[in-house]
Motif scaffolding. Sequence first.
Motif, PDB file in Angstrom:
ATOM      1  N   GLY A  25       4.423 -12.955 -15.562  1.00 12.87           N
ATOM      2  CA  GLY A  25       4.047 -11.972 -16.561  1.00 12.87           C
ATOM      3  C   GLY A  25       2.563 -11.928 -16.866  1.00 12.87           C
ATOM      4  N   LYS A  26       1.759 -12.771 -16.192  1.00  9.63           N
ATOM      5  CA  LYS A  26       0.322 -12.845 -16.459  1.00  9.63           C
ATOM      6  C   LYS A  26      -0.528 -12.532 -15.231  1.00  9.63           C
ATOM      7  CE  LYS A  26       0.852 -16.276 -20.139  1.00  9.63           C
ATOM      8  NZ  LYS A  26       0.469 -17.633 -20.612  1.00  9.63           N
ATOM      9  N   ASP A  27      -0.090 -13.036 -14.070  1.00  6.77           N
ATOM     10  CA  ASP A  27      -0.850 -12.832 -12.845  1.00  6.77           C
ATOM     11  C   ASP A  27       0.108 -12.873 -11.665  1.00  6.77           C
ATOM     12  OD1 ASP A  27      -0.361 -15.563 -12.244  1.00  6.77           O
ATOM     13  OD2 ASP A  27      -2.192 -16.162 -13.294  1.00  6.77           O
ATOM     14  N   LEU A  28      -0.435 -12.876 -10.448  1.00  7.78           N
ATOM     15  CA  LEU A  28       0.399 -12.796  -9.246  1.00  7.78           C
ATOM     16  C   LEU A  28       0.547 -14.144  -8.549  1.00  7.78           C
ATOM     17  CD1 LEU A  28      -0.872  -9.376  -7.814  1.00  7.78           C
ATOM     18  CD2 LEU A  28       1.051  -9.842  -9.356  1.00  7.78           C
ATOM     19  N   THR A  29       0.472 -15.207  -9.327  1.00  7.97           N
ATOM     20  CA  THR A  29       0.718 -16.542  -8.787  1.00  7.97           C
ATOM     21  C   THR A  29       2.093 -16.576  -8.122  1.00  7.97           C
ATOM     22  OG1 THR A  29      -0.650 -17.578 -10.483  1.00  7.97           O
ATOM     23  CG2 THR A  29       0.969 -18.975  -9.377  1.00  7.97           C
ATOM     24  N   GLY A  30       2.166 -17.133  -6.920  1.00  8.08           N
ATOM     25  CA  GLY A  30       3.429 -17.220  -6.201  1.00  8.08           C
ATOM     26  C   GLY A  30       3.670 -16.072  -5.233  1.00  8.08           C
ATOM     27  N   TRP A  31       2.727 -15.128  -5.197  1.00  3.41           N
ATOM     28  CA  TRP A  31       2.864 -13.963  -4.335  1.00  3.41           C
ATOM     29  C   TRP A  31       1.695 -13.854  -3.359  1.00  3.41           C
ATOM     30  CZ3 TRP A  31       7.019 -10.558  -4.912  1.00  3.41           C
ATOM     31  CH2 TRP A  31       7.790 -10.722  -6.079  1.00  3.41           C
ATOM     32  N   ASP A  32       1.959 -13.244  -2.212  1.00  6.19           N
ATOM     33  CA  ASP A  32       0.914 -12.826  -1.282  1.00  6.19           C
ATOM     34  C   ASP A  32       0.861 -11.304  -1.282  1.00  6.19           C
ATOM     35  OD1 ASP A  32       0.016 -15.319  -0.217  1.00  6.19           O
ATOM     36  OD2 ASP A  32       1.821 -15.414   1.035  1.00  6.19           O
ATOM     37  N   THR A  33      -0.336 -10.755  -1.303  1.00  2.10           N
ATOM     38  CA  THR A  33      -0.484  -9.308  -1.172  1.00  2.10           C
ATOM     39  C   THR A  33      -0.999  -8.981   0.223  1.00  2.10           C
ATOM     40  OG1 THR A  33      -2.771  -9.279  -1.998  1.00  2.10           O
ATOM     41  CG2 THR A  33      -0.991  -9.081  -3.628  1.00  2.10           C
ATOM     42  N   TYR A  34      -0.604  -7.807   0.702  1.00  2.00           N
ATOM     43  CA  TYR A  34      -1.076  -7.375   2.010  1.00  2.00           C
ATOM     44  C   TYR A  34      -1.323  -5.875   1.955  1.00  2.00           C
ATOM     45  CZ  TYR A  34      -1.684  -7.049   7.039  1.00  2.00           C
ATOM     46  OH  TYR A  34      -2.225  -6.846   8.282  1.00  2.00           O
ATOM     47  N   VAL A  35      -2.549  -5.459   2.268  1.00  2.00           N
ATOM     48  CA  VAL A  35      -2.931  -4.051   2.232  1.00  2.00           C
ATOM     49  C   VAL A  35      -3.318  -3.608   3.636  1.00  2.00           C
ATOM     50  CG1 VAL A  35      -4.491  -2.334   1.246  1.00  2.00           C
ATOM     51  CG2 VAL A  35      -3.726  -4.272  -0.149  1.00  2.00           C
ATOM     52  N   GLY A  36      -2.639  -2.565   4.119  1.00  2.00           N
ATOM     53  CA  GLY A  36      -2.858  -2.097   5.476  1.00  2.00           C
ATOM     54  C   GLY A  36      -3.953  -1.048   5.582  1.00  2.00           C
ATOM     55  N   PRO A  37      -4.053  -0.392   6.731  1.00  2.00           N
ATOM     56  CA  PRO A  37      -5.090   0.622   6.955  1.00  2.00           C
ATOM     57  C   PRO A  37      -5.001   1.771   5.961  1.00  2.00           C
ATOM     58  CG  PRO A  37      -4.021  -0.007   9.017  1.00  2.00           C
ATOM     59  CD  PRO A  37      -3.210  -0.621   7.925  1.00  2.00           C
ATOM     60  N   ALA A  38      -6.133   2.389   5.683  1.00  2.00           N
ATOM     61  CA  ALA A  38      -6.186   3.539   4.778  1.00  2.00           C
ATOM     62  C   ALA A  38      -5.678   4.790   5.489  1.00  2.00           C
ATOM     63  CB  ALA A  38      -7.619   3.753   4.295  1.00  2.00           C
ATOM     64  N   TYR A  39      -5.271   5.762   4.693  1.00  2.00           N
ATOM     65  CA  TYR A  39      -4.857   7.044   5.244  1.00  2.00           C
ATOM     66  C   TYR A  39      -6.028   8.012   5.214  1.00  2.00           C
ATOM     67  CZ  TYR A  39      -2.169  11.270   6.133  1.00  2.00           C
ATOM     68  OH  TYR A  39      -1.680  12.441   6.673  1.00  2.00           O
ATOM     69  N   ASP A  40      -6.334   8.603   6.358  1.00  2.00           N
ATOM     70  CA  ASP A  40      -7.425   9.562   6.482  1.00  2.00           C
ATOM     71  C   ASP A  40      -6.865  10.954   6.220  1.00  2.00           C
ATOM     72  OD1 ASP A  40      -9.352  11.403   7.434  1.00  2.00           O
ATOM     73  OD2 ASP A  40     -10.183   9.903   8.796  1.00  2.00           O
ATOM     74  N   THR A  41      -7.170  11.514   5.063  1.00  2.00           N
ATOM     75  CA  THR A  41      -6.599  12.814   4.695  1.00  2.00           C
ATOM     76  C   THR A  41      -7.149  13.953   5.545  1.00  2.00           C
ATOM     77  OG1 THR A  41      -8.272  13.044   2.949  1.00  2.00           O
ATOM     78  CG2 THR A  41      -6.138  12.125   2.319  1.00  2.00           C
ATOM     79  N   ALA A  42      -8.366  13.802   6.068  1.00  2.00           N
ATOM     80  CA  ALA A  42      -8.953  14.846   6.908  1.00  2.00           C
ATOM     81  C   ALA A  42      -8.255  14.910   8.266  1.00  2.00           C
ATOM     82  CB  ALA A  42     -10.446  14.596   7.093  1.00  2.00           C
ATOM     83  N   ARG A  43      -8.026  13.746   8.845  1.00  2.00           N
ATOM     84  CA  ARG A  43      -7.382  13.705  10.164  1.00  2.00           C
ATOM     85  C   ARG A  43      -5.858  13.619  10.067  1.00  2.00           C
ATOM     86  NH1 ARG A  43      -9.367   9.093  13.678  1.00  2.00           N
ATOM     87  NH2 ARG A  43      -9.201   7.897  11.730  1.00  2.00           N
ATOM     88  N   LYS A  44      -5.354  13.402   8.836  1.00  2.00           N
ATOM     89  CA  LYS A  44      -3.917  13.304   8.568  1.00  2.00           C
ATOM     90  C   LYS A  44      -3.254  12.223   9.411  1.00  2.00           C
ATOM     91  CE  LYS A  44      -3.437  18.056   6.971  1.00  2.00           C
ATOM     92  NZ  LYS A  44      -2.723  19.356   7.099  1.00  2.00           N
ATOM     93  N   LYS A  45      -3.892  11.056   9.377  1.00  2.00           N
ATOM     94  CA  LYS A  45      -3.345   9.893  10.077  1.00  2.00           C
ATOM     95  C   LYS A  45      -3.952   8.628   9.484  1.00  2.00           C
ATOM     96  CE  LYS A  45      -4.891   9.086  14.235  1.00  2.00           C
ATOM     97  NZ  LYS A  45      -5.256   9.244  15.657  1.00  2.00           N
ATOM     98  N   PHE A  46      -3.277   7.508   9.723  1.00  2.00           N
ATOM     99  CA  PHE A  46      -3.804   6.243   9.249  1.00  2.00           C
ATOM    100  C   PHE A  46      -4.947   5.787  10.153  1.00  2.00           C
ATOM    101  CE2 PHE A  46       0.346   6.181   7.194  1.00  2.00           C
ATOM    102  CZ  PHE A  46       0.015   5.712   5.930  1.00  2.00           C
TER     103      PHE A  46
END
Length: 259
Positions: A25-46
């Motif tokens: 309830g305070k932070d993300l202790t105990g978790w791993d986060t993973y962020v993938g490639p961004a989405y390119d809105t101009a080319r309409k693909k990741f």
Amino acid sequence: MRIILFCLAFALCCCSQDEASLFNGKDLTGWDTYVGPAYDTARKKFDSIPGPGLNNDPDKVFSVATVDGGPVLRISGERFGGISTKEEFSNYHFTVEFKWGQAKYAPKLNDKRDSGLLYHGVGDHGADGGFWLQSQEFQVQEGDCGDYWGVAGGGFDVPVVKVGNGYVYNETGEMLTFHQDSPNDRHAVKSPDAENPTGEWNTLELYCLGDSAVHVVNGVVVMRLYNSNLKKGKIQFQSEGAEVFYRNFKLESISAMPL
């Protein structure tokens, strides 16, 4: 039977060797986060350029927020990725509540709000599309909560009937295999629809025992699954273009399927 409570209202001060605090309830202790490639809105693909990756979340896709007077795990949906437990679990009854937020992002601005409860997650982060672990999916999507998807090679047998071009869960239906290499594909549709209207809280329950699982939405069994090729792993929640909040986690180990 051990009961492991993960209450979002307070942090557990101490845990035995057999316990883990999923969310304090305070932070993300105990978790791993993973962020993938961004989405390119101009080319309409990741992008082909890798995303921030493991435990590097500059956009705060995953955070702790206050909603309806209490702390929640907030997933913004702005970037595709996942937040997963550091620990692996098997033979359990897992309960969590979720509610949709307002924000939506490309490439799903005009699609249903989407997330997902992934279980038995194993292997490398980003195995599925550059974003998620190999796993089994309890779908969290507007109107589709409780569907099954095999993620990056996850597979289950499900009793179904064919409806149109898809397969819908039916307890007395034909037992078919759903996997990325199956002729039936990797998606089975839940039945019935038990999801509350968008904006209301929903309760999801997941029972896992050995190679079987049961998906429950708001107290209604919407799918039973058999012969999993994954039997143990991490729990992961997807960020997939929509803001969503999760609260009130509860994990209870089981030795028999109670329903």
